[in-house]
Write a protein that holds these residues in place. Structure first.
Motif, PDB file in Angstrom:
ATOM      1  N   THR A 473       0.839  -1.187   0.000  1.00 49.67           N
ATOM      2  CA  THR A 473       0.000   0.000   0.000  1.00 49.67           C
ATOM      3  C   THR A 473       0.875   1.237   0.000  1.00 49.67           C
ATOM      4  N   ASN A 474       0.589   2.157  -0.883  1.00 50.28           N
ATOM      5  CA  ASN A 474       1.376   3.372  -1.055  1.00 50.28           C
ATOM      6  C   ASN A 474       0.601   4.560  -0.472  1.00 50.28           C
ATOM      7  N   PHE A 475       1.269   5.366   0.348  1.00 47.89           N
ATOM      8  CA  PHE A 475       0.644   6.551   0.926  1.00 47.89           C
ATOM      9  C   PHE A 475       1.061   7.766   0.087  1.00 47.89           C
ATOM     10  N   VAL A 476       0.073   8.339  -0.605  1.00 46.32           N
ATOM     11  CA  VAL A 476       0.354   9.454  -1.512  1.00 46.32           C
ATOM     12  C   VAL A 476      -0.498  10.649  -1.123  1.00 46.32           C
ATOM     13  N   LEU A 477      -0.099  11.821  -1.572  1.00 42.83           N
ATOM     14  CA  LEU A 477      -0.804  13.051  -1.231  1.00 42.83           C
ATOM     15  C   LEU A 477      -2.205  13.066  -1.823  1.00 42.83           C
ATOM     16  N   ASP A 478      -3.144  13.534  -1.007  1.00 44.42           N
ATOM     17  CA  ASP A 478      -4.511  13.733  -1.480  1.00 44.42           C
ATOM     18  C   ASP A 478      -4.572  15.112  -2.125  1.00 44.42           C
ATOM     19  N   GLU A 479      -4.751  15.140  -3.432  1.00 47.99           N
ATOM     20  CA  GLU A 479      -4.711  16.404  -4.160  1.00 47.99           C
ATOM     21  C   GLU A 479      -5.905  17.295  -3.863  1.00 47.99           C
ATOM     22  N   GLU A 480      -6.934  16.769  -3.204  1.00 45.50           N
ATOM     23  CA  GLU A 480      -8.135  17.557  -2.944  1.00 45.50           C
ATOM     24  C   GLU A 480      -8.095  18.263  -1.595  1.00 45.50           C
ATOM     25  N   THR A 481      -6.984  18.163  -0.861  1.00 44.73           N
ATOM     26  CA  THR A 481      -6.902  18.803   0.446  1.00 44.73           C
ATOM     27  C   THR A 481      -6.715  20.306   0.298  1.00 44.73           C
ATOM     28  N   ALA A 482      -6.983  21.012   1.388  1.00 44.67           N
ATOM     29  CA  ALA A 482      -6.870  22.468   1.373  1.00 44.67           C
ATOM     30  C   ALA A 482      -5.406  22.888   1.213  1.00 44.67           C
ATOM     31  N   GLU A 483      -5.219  24.159   0.855  1.00 45.68           N
ATOM     32  CA  GLU A 483      -3.874  24.650   0.586  1.00 45.68           C
ATOM     33  C   GLU A 483      -2.995  24.648   1.831  1.00 45.68           C
ATOM     34  N   GLU A 484      -3.577  24.888   2.999  1.00 48.39           N
ATOM     35  CA  GLU A 484      -2.771  25.013   4.215  1.00 48.39           C
ATOM     36  C   GLU A 484      -2.567  23.689   4.939  1.00 48.39           C
ATOM     37  N   GLU A 485      -3.164  22.610   4.440  1.00 49.89           N
ATOM     38  CA  GLU A 485      -3.001  21.322   5.107  1.00 49.89           C
ATOM     39  C   GLU A 485      -2.742  20.224   4.070  1.00 49.89           C
ATOM     40  N   VAL A 486      -2.261  19.107   4.593  1.00 51.21           N
ATOM     41  CA  VAL A 486      -1.927  17.965   3.747  1.00 51.21           C
ATOM     42  C   VAL A 486      -2.608  16.728   4.306  1.00 51.21           C
ATOM     43  N   LYS A 487      -3.193  15.934   3.422  1.00 51.08           N
ATOM     44  CA  LYS A 487      -3.752  14.637   3.795  1.00 51.08           C
ATOM     45  C   LYS A 487      -3.214  13.581   2.841  1.00 51.08           C
ATOM     46  N   PHE A 488      -3.231  12.348   3.319  1.00 49.74           N
ATOM     47  CA  PHE A 488      -2.741  11.256   2.501  1.00 49.74           C
ATOM     48  C   PHE A 488      -3.864  10.266   2.226  1.00 49.74           C
ATOM     49  N   ILE A 489      -3.794   9.646   1.078  1.00 55.28           N
ATOM     50  CA  ILE A 489      -4.711   8.560   0.746  1.00 55.28           C
ATOM     51  C   ILE A 489      -3.874   7.299   0.532  1.00 55.28           C
TER      52      ILE A 489
END
Length: 775
Positions: A473-489
């Motif tokens: 399983t690869n943890f990659v950036l969620d491109e739909e997150t807000a500009e000031e925060e980062v989430k992973f999918i």
């Protein structure tokens, strides 16, 4: 209108399905067990079958009871983990299919209720994640006379606990000769003969090491740093990776103390950094993941774009996904491009049995089945006061996500329950009195296509590695997150099946954002010892001077050929000497060609060109000087004897042609058989045997034969010329230049004997070698 009718029909069908109870036989057994007293089938102490009287028809039901142990709570609170709760649902589903002969998922269960005299039942127990609690629970389960409210005798023991707990509880089940099957414990220690009745439907750590190393090898990685918790699970897992790595991999394991103090974390990360590796595999629990990755980022081995972190199944995907991180924070950069390697319970659309299990688990989302599951969830035991503390599990079971997904543990537990059930049925054929030994031997002989892929076991009871699936399983950036925060999918990039990795979705994205695997060691700067532009310029100038002077002197000789001095010096030999110096001067051009100025083929052609130009030029010059002095000496010697002698041009050309022919023949054979090639030699390496300094050298397998022959011929010519000049040095004529030729030859001979050892010494220093040769 027709579309609306279709939607209403489908909705009503879904509602009817959701309201249809699945666990009918277990619900009926639960009512009977609560209503009537239980007895053992016989007075045999190793008997493991319970008798339940059916009050409706007076018949006895022979019951095989399999308790389920897992970590449901901690400190009186239900842990936020659907896995173990869905594990109970999977156990119940498997028993329902055994009791009713439902072969929807596993064909071997079709009609088994008509062939098997047994019915199956379960309760769940809470280990609280503690070894002491688990041991006490196992003692009570396997010895029901010690408590008043539990009289069921287990025929087998199911668990979804980690390896440390499984190791402790297996000691008890072994003493009691009760098969103990785990869906979660992976330690290879449990394969030891001392754990005679332990089995598992999940592969062990040694099996997990194989797909890990194979994936790394697919990435051309041969250096791996291992960070493992210093306990039975972590140490055994790390040992398994080292044992499986073989000569291809260089692995370094770093233990971290189990208390996970800041000092211990800092020390462990520093040790990993000192390895200079860029790929790390962490065998740690999820609760310390943030602290470890923050320290790794601080020390520059995470979030750098050069390093790749993979995690073992000690962490959960929710330790990284469904969380928000400040943009640019250490963890937002450290977690990007990481991966989780774990045994996979199944993959949708890849296994029909898994898809059917998926659907069957969702069908349990109805009021009656959820009520049964709720009623069989454990209370938390308080051994200090010998009381039981109720734990509110509803925050898990009432969640919309409960049973929405089969989870990690469920398919393994379903297959474990089915395998035990079929083993008990086989052992009970002809008689329901069977021992734990007989049941376990039937268990390890099972092979079927289960919810978690093809299921088969080794003689130790451990699942055969090739029969299981592994996922990356690869943890990659969620491109739909807000500009000031980062989430992973999480993206399941690869599945390992039947000994091979298959890409199932998107390619693995690394920390630098690319899908190209980074190098497994830090980049280095290699000194290739190429000639600098300055040295090439100097060589070019020298070459131009020699060529120009050769041409100028040749033209000057031709224009003044009628002058008495030039005629006495024999113009033909002066022309030949000019041509020889021209060829030797041109040899500087291929000497200037190396891997920095051309490719391997061009450099190899240049290598073989050098001896051609030097040998041909050298032989022309010195054969001309020899012939010139020999001609003068012969004429003057005969003149003293008052003899008349006539030497034509052809007479003096013969020795020159002979010497030149010898050179051409030897060089041609050398070029045809084994020409000089430009090869790379390593002058200096680092601790990983990577070249830090290299140089190109012209080599030939037979060069040690051809080169000495050429040297002997041409140096022999030089010596003969010197001898001839010595003999002619006393000739006293107005225009004789023999003594000047002798002086020049002595200088050339002296320089040659000095230059050869210097060239040999400087051969691995490109610029020094070039300077000596061109000079």
């Amino acid at each position: 209108m027709q579309y609306l009718l279709v939607v209403i029909t489908i909705s009503l069908y879904i509602i009817s399905i959701s309201n249809a109870q699945t666990l009918n036989s277990l619900t009926s057994l639960s009512k009977l067990i609560d209503a009537v007293p239980l007895t053992n089938a016989t007075t045999n102490t190793i008997d493991n079958i319970n008798i339940v009287q059916n009050t409706s028809n007076g018949e006895n039901i022979e019951l095989c009871y399999m308790p389920y142990l897992a970590s449901f709570s901690r400190d009186g609170e239900a842990i936020n983990n659907n896995e173990v709760y869905e594990g109970l649902a999977a156990v119940a589903l498997a028993m329902e299919h055994l009791n009713t002969g439902n072969g929807t998922i596993i064909q071997e269960l079709d009609g088994i209720n008509e062939r098997c005299p047994l019915q199956f039942y379960t309760y769940s127990f809470d280990s609280m994640g503690q070894e002491t609690v688990s041991v006490n629970t196992a003692l009570e389960i396997t010895d029901p006379h010690n408590i008043d409210n539990e009289e069921l005798v287990p025929c087998a023991f199911l668990s979804a606990t980690g390896s440390p707990i499984a190791i402790m509880t297996s000691v008890i089940t072994d003493i009691k000769q009760i098969p103990h099957i785990s869906a979660l414990a992976t330690s290879s220690i449990l394969d030891h003969p001392g754990y005679k009745y332990f089995g598992r439907t999940i592969p062990n750590d040694r099996a997990t090491a194989i797909p890990l190393l194979q994936k790394l090898r697919d990435w051309n990685v041969s250096h791996l740093g291992i960070l493992n918790i210093n306990d039975v699970y972590g140490n055994d897992f790390a040992d398994a990776i080292r044992d499986a790595s073989g000569p291809y991999f260089d692995t370094v394991a770093v233990n971290i103390n189990i208390d996970f103090t800041p000092e211990g974390i800092e020390r462990a990360i520093r040790q990993l950094k000192n390895t200079k590796f860029t790929y790390f595999f962490a065998i740690i629990p999820g609760r310390v993941l943030d602290d470890l990755m923050t320290e790794a980022y601080k020390q520059g081995i995470a979030g750098s774009g050069l390093h790749t972190w993979l995690f073992a199944d000690g962490i959960d995907t929710y330790d990284i996904v469904d969380r928000s991180f400040a943009k640019g924070s250490p963890l937002s950069q450290a977690y990007e491009g990481t991966g989780l390697l774990e045994a996979s319970a199944g993959e949708r659309s890849l296994q029909p049995t898994y898809d059917k299990f998926f659907a069957a688990m969702q069908n349990l989302r109805n009021e009656q089945d959820l009520a049964f599951i709720d009623s069989h969830l454990p209370w938390q035991s308080d051994y200090a006061s010998n009381n039981e503390i109720p734990v509110n599990h509803s925050k898990i079971t009432d969640s919309d996500m409960f049973l929405y997904w089969p989870g990690y543990v469920g398919p393994f537990l379903y297959d474990a329950t089915v395998a035990l059930g079929m083993a008990a049925c086989n052992a009970s054929s002809g008689s329901t009195n069977f021992t734990g030994e007989e049941m376990f031997q039937n268990f390890i002989g099972m092979e079927f296509e289960g919810a978690s892929s093809n299921v088969k076991f080794e003689d130790t009871g451990t699942r055969v590695a090739d029969s299981a699936l592994f996922s990356l399983t690869n943890f990659v950036l969620d491109e739909e997150t807000a500009e000031e925060e980062v989430k992973f999918i999480r993206v399941k990039s690869d599945i390992w099946r039947n000994g091979t990795w298959y890409n199932v979705k998107a390619p693995f994205v690394f920390n630098d954002g690319s899908t190209t695997p980074p190098a497994d060691l830090p980049p280095i700067t290699v000194d290739q010892n190429h000639l600098s532009k300055g040295f090439r310029a100097v060589g070019g100038i020298l070459c131009a001077i020699i060529v120009c002077m050769s041409i100028v002197f040749g033209v000057w000789t031709y224009r003044n050929r009628a002058v008495q001095v030039i005629r006495a010096s024999q113009p033909i030999f002066l022309y030949i000497i000019a041509i020889g110096t021209l060829l030797m001067g041109i040899s500087i051009i291929p000497l200037s060609v190396d891997r920095g100025a051309s490719n391997e083929q061009g450099a190899s052609i240049a290598c073989m060109s050098v001896p051609w130009f030097i040998a041909m030029g050298f032989s022309l010059i010195f054969s001309a000087l020899f012939t010139k002095t020999w001609r003068i000496y012969t004429i003057m010697k005969n003149a003293k004897k008052f003899k008349r002698i006539k030497l034509t041009v052809m007479d003096v050309i013969k020795p020159m042609a002979f010497l030149l022919s010898l050179n051409i023949i030897i060089l041609s054979v050398w070029t045809a058989i084994d020409p000089l090639k430009s090869n790379i030699e390593i002058a200096r390496t680092d601790e990983f045997d990577r070249a830090l300094e290299i140089y190109a050298v012209c080599q030939s397998d037979y060069g040690h034969i051809f080169l000495p022959i050429l040297l002997c011929i041409n140096l022999g010519c030089l010596l003969v010329t010197v001898i001839q000049a010595c003999r002619a040095r006393h000739i006293s004529t107005e225009l004789s230049e023999s003594k000047y030729i002798l002086r020049a030859l002595w200088i050339i001979l002296y320089v040659s004997f000095l230059a050869v050892p210097i060239i040999i010494i400087a051969r691995d220093k490109a610029e020094a070698f070039y300077f000596v040769v061109t000079g």
